[in-house]
Motif scaffolding. Structure first.
Motif, mmCIF file in Angstrom:
data_model
loop_
_atom_site.group_PDB
_atom_site.id
_atom_site.type_symbol
_atom_site.label_atom_id
_atom_site.label_comp_id
_atom_site.label_asym_id
_atom_site.label_seq_id
_atom_site.Cartn_x
_atom_site.Cartn_y
_atom_site.Cartn_z
ATOM 1 N N PRO A 172 0.810 -1.225 0.000
ATOM 2 C CA PRO A 172 0.000 0.000 0.000
ATOM 3 C C PRO A 172 0.840 1.270 0.000
ATOM 4 O O PRO A 172 0.423 2.299 -0.534
ATOM 5 C CB PRO A 172 -0.814 -0.106 1.295
ATOM 6 N N HIS A 173 2.011 1.213 0.632
ATOM 7 C CA HIS A 173 2.909 2.361 0.706
ATOM 8 C C HIS A 173 4.298 1.937 0.240
ATOM 9 O O HIS A 173 4.696 0.782 0.449
ATOM 10 C CB HIS A 173 3.015 2.890 2.134
ATOM 11 N N SER A 226 5.510 7.063 -2.114
ATOM 12 C CA SER A 226 4.286 6.966 -2.899
ATOM 13 C C SER A 226 3.286 8.019 -2.431
ATOM 14 O O SER A 226 3.394 8.566 -1.334
ATOM 15 C CB SER A 226 3.686 5.563 -2.764
ATOM 16 N N SER A 228 0.456 7.692 -1.390
ATOM 17 C CA SER A 228 -0.324 7.244 -0.230
ATOM 18 C C SER A 228 0.317 7.633 1.097
ATOM 19 O O SER A 228 -0.323 7.591 2.143
ATOM 20 C CB SER A 228 -0.484 5.724 -0.276
ATOM 21 N N GLY A 263 -3.286 -0.581 5.737
ATOM 22 C CA GLY A 263 -3.651 -1.037 4.399
ATOM 23 C C GLY A 263 -3.585 -2.540 4.335
ATOM 24 O O GLY A 263 -3.194 -3.215 5.297
#
Length: 264
Positions: A172-173, A226, A228, A263
């Motif tokens: 997610p990251h 990122s 996110s 996440g």
């Protein structure tokens, strides 16, 4: 590690950039994590290792993205010694990644690591990436430490390979920190900052230029993340003792405070 009792994280002004003034490491009630990330070219530990250790400890990082770690005789012993002096552990990399190394605090839960060697161009140094997937609280993040080529053509190709590796982590990251060997505006730096956040540009704190440490005139070291990832602050911690920053190595460190949300 900075205790969890610090005030709520906020971006800070440039003046008096003391690491202790940055948001501290904390796991929040919803599982989000504020982490400190340090990127540092240590020039194979050829300079003042005690000064280097003092700089790293003062920054209180959860992750250290090392470039130019020792690669030859007893390189694992040198990496372990640096980790011990800075109250960290070796996460991955070193000679098996052609120089990039990852250190982490005991706060990190490690899922996996992988060292990647890049294609060798005859006559040039071998390059590679130290990569890992770790968790802080309920937040999962992929990380890459890189040191790009001195050759402009090879450097641009390696920037593309770095972005491919970041995508392949499937997290997610993502955070990538590098000695880019190029200032913003160059092709390689541009490719990285187009695809990821250049954390110093996002929320500048402290100094910007990272090389050479005695009289910094260029920003060639950077932390990228990122979209996110919430960047709280990023820059060279100018509030540390100047003699230590000058003698630790020929680069200055880049310190970032980042927030990661839970996440998959």
């Amino acid at each position: 590690m900075v205790p969890d009792t610090l005030p709520p994280p906020q971006p800070l002004p440039d003046a008096g950039a003391v690491p202790g003034a940055l948001p501290g490491s904390v796991t929040e009630p919803d599982g989000s994590a504020v982490i400190r990330v340090l990127s540092y070219n240590v020039r194979s530990l050829r300079d003042d290792e005690e000064a280097l250790a003092r700089v790293i400890r003062a920054c209180a990082p959860d992750l250290v993205f090392v470039q130019e770690a020792p690669r030859f005789f007893r390189w694992r012993k040198h990496a372990a010694r640096l980790a011990a002096k800075t109250d960290l552990v070796v996460l991955g990399g070193g000679a098996t990644a052609a120089g990039p190394l990852l250190l982490c605090s005991l706060r990190a839960f490690v899922e996996r690591t992988e060292d990647v060697l890049l294609p060798l161009t005859p006559g040039l140094h071998r390059r590679g990436f130290a990569t890992a997937v770790v968790r802080f609280g309920a937040a999962r993040v992929g990380v890459v430490s890189a040191h790009l080529s001195l050759d402009a053509t090879e450097r641009a190709a390696q920037a593309d390979l770095l972005l491919e590796r970041v995508g392949a982590l499937d997290t997610p990251h993502t955070i990538a920190a590098a000695d880019v060997n190029e200032a913003p505006g160059g092709p390689a730096f541009g490719r990285l900052s187009d695809a990821l956040q250049d954390c110093w540009t996002a929320v500048p704190w402290g100094g910007g230029n990272t090389f050479p440490s005695a009289a910094p005139s260029r920003r060639i070291d950077a932390v990228f993340a990122s979209r996110s990832v919430e960047v709280l602050a990023c820059g060279v911690p100018t509030g540390l003792p100047a003699p230590d920053l000058r003698t630790a190595t020929d680069h200055l460190p880049v310190l970032a405070a980042l927030r990661l949300t839970p996440g998959a």
